[in-house]
Design a protein around this motif. Sequence first.
Motif, short mmCIF file in Angstrom:
data_model
loop_
_atom_site.label_atom_id
_atom_site.label_comp_id
_atom_site.label_asym_id
_atom_site.label_seq_id
_atom_site.Cartn_x
_atom_site.Cartn_y
_atom_site.Cartn_z
N GLU A 110 0.87 -1.15 0.16
CA GLU A 110 -0.03 -0.13 -0.09
C GLU A 110 0.95 1.09 0.13
O GLU A 110 0.96 1.90 1.18
CB GLU A 110 -0.77 0.16 1.25
CG GLU A 110 -1.60 -1.17 1.41
CD GLU A 110 -2.73 -1.02 2.61
OE1 GLU A 110 -3.14 -0.03 2.99
OE2 GLU A 110 -3.03 -2.44 2.94
N PRO A 111 1.51 1.55 -1.04
CA PRO A 111 2.50 2.70 -1.21
C PRO A 111 1.65 3.86 -0.98
O PRO A 111 2.43 5.07 -0.54
CB PRO A 111 3.03 2.64 -2.72
CG PRO A 111 1.86 1.90 -3.29
CD PRO A 111 1.39 0.82 -2.46
N PHE A 112 0.57 4.26 -1.00
CA PHE A 112 -0.15 5.35 -0.89
C PHE A 112 -1.26 5.48 0.44
O PHE A 112 -1.95 6.11 0.63
CB PHE A 112 -1.24 5.62 -1.88
CG PHE A 112 -0.59 6.08 -3.25
CD1 PHE A 112 -0.21 7.23 -3.48
CD2 PHE A 112 -0.15 5.17 -4.34
CE1 PHE A 112 0.57 7.59 -4.73
CE2 PHE A 112 0.59 5.36 -5.35
CZ PHE A 112 0.47 6.72 -5.69
N ARG A 153 3.25 11.63 -1.90
CA ARG A 153 2.58 10.80 -2.49
C ARG A 153 0.94 11.13 -2.68
O ARG A 153 0.36 10.68 -3.47
CB ARG A 153 2.65 9.43 -1.62
CG ARG A 153 2.19 9.45 -0.45
CD ARG A 153 2.64 8.08 0.30
NE ARG A 153 2.06 7.61 1.68
CZ ARG A 153 2.59 8.60 2.82
NH1 ARG A 153 3.96 9.36 2.49
NH2 ARG A 153 2.12 8.21 4.01
N HIS A 154 0.45 11.99 -1.99
CA HIS A 154 -0.81 12.34 -1.74
C HIS A 154 -1.09 13.63 -2.44
O HIS A 154 -2.10 13.49 -3.30
CB HIS A 154 -1.54 12.40 -0.42
CG HIS A 154 -1.48 11.08 0.39
ND1 HIS A 154 -0.89 11.03 1.71
CD2 HIS A 154 -1.81 9.89 0.19
CE1 HIS A 154 -0.92 10.00 2.09
NE2 HIS A 154 -1.49 9.18 1.04
N SER A 155 -0.10 14.40 -2.40
CA SER A 155 -0.49 15.71 -3.12
C SER A 155 -0.09 15.66 -4.52
O SER A 155 -0.73 16.38 -5.53
CB SER A 155 0.32 16.81 -2.41
OG SER A 155 1.59 16.80 -2.37
N LYS A 164 -1.82 -2.19 -4.29
CA LYS A 164 -3.23 -2.26 -4.02
C LYS A 164 -3.52 -0.89 -3.65
O LYS A 164 -2.92 -0.09 -2.96
CB LYS A 164 -3.62 -3.07 -3.20
CG LYS A 164 -3.17 -2.89 -1.82
CD LYS A 164 -3.84 -4.07 -0.73
CE LYS A 164 -3.02 -4.23 0.60
NZ LYS A 164 -3.63 -5.22 1.36
N LEU A 165 -4.84 -0.24 -3.88
CA LEU A 165 -5.34 1.12 -3.63
C LEU A 165 -6.82 0.93 -3.11
O LEU A 165 -7.66 0.14 -3.48
CB LEU A 165 -5.44 1.63 -4.87
CG LEU A 165 -5.50 3.37 -5.04
CD1 LEU A 165 -4.37 4.02 -4.53
CD2 LEU A 165 -6.27 3.98 -6.23
#
Length: 324
Positions: free
Chosen positions: A52-54, A81-83, A104-105
């Motif tokens: 889960e990289p994000f 990673r979010h912006s 996975k997201l």
Amino acid sequence: MMRLLALFTLCRAAKKPDPASKRLVIISGPRTGSSLLIQMLRAHDQVLMHGEPFHEFDVRGSKKDGFDGGIKIEDSVYEQRHSDPLQLLNAITATATKELVGFKLFRKHVPSHKLGEVLQWATHVIWLTREDRLAQYVSICLALKSGSWVQFADEKDTKSELRVRGASLRHARKIGSVVLSDEYFRLWQGAQAEFAAYADGITTLLGVENKAPQILRLSYEADLCHASLRNDTAQRIQAFLGLAPPSKQMRLPLRQGRDDLAMRVSNWDEEFVVEARRQFDEKRCRIEGRRKRKSYAANAPVTKIDGVLGAANALLRGGATESF
């Protein structure tokens, strides 16, 4: 001369695919079997499957949810990673060492207005859902209460990791039951459906521009929850992704945790719980019929892929499960 030409053609055909020539995103949610699916994919020698990289938190040090293959991502990229998801996506592509790279997201992993960037990056998408929404919600509540999220054993686990996992599962059993809230259950279902519809709409728009990834739809109950289903599912995924057979036999995760929902929900006989159970029971025959058809066709060659380009109208299918 003809022999040299034939040899040159053969060498070109045998050339290994470029790293990250295939990019996979698993769109799912908690307690759907997504960690189990990640482990299945990691068993293939041409797959580099991150967790889960994000994720909301920094999970780079996690064996389950962090980066696969010892991949290191710079702090400056990871912290954005979010912006700016595209920075991390490019880094994932650049550091890939195998033909397929993916992750996975979940719904909260990226802002909704950034989801299109993630889906446009992907060449393939697997939609993984859990058809028994009540069982999924109960499982989430129990996991939050106990702090235990992994429900399967993996052959690669060390003895120390198995001891820790065993202790964690025993602790989860001691937690006992949870009390469900009708309001929160409905809000959760609504949020899940809204995210699915939004993501489906984005794939439709990408399809208009011929940029849509290929899509394969799986459910936990029909494709993952029983060990007897996993070999067939692994073959379907391999065909969908266009991967060559693995160089050695794939070692799939050993087992999935099981539990009795009635023993883990204190208000099991409350009206909204009974209604949710009834809706699921009406679907049970359909899912059992699908399982039987899968078992009959287990040795048949894959002739049709369930995935479609662009949107599909059957994201939320019906089904059954005995485990979570």
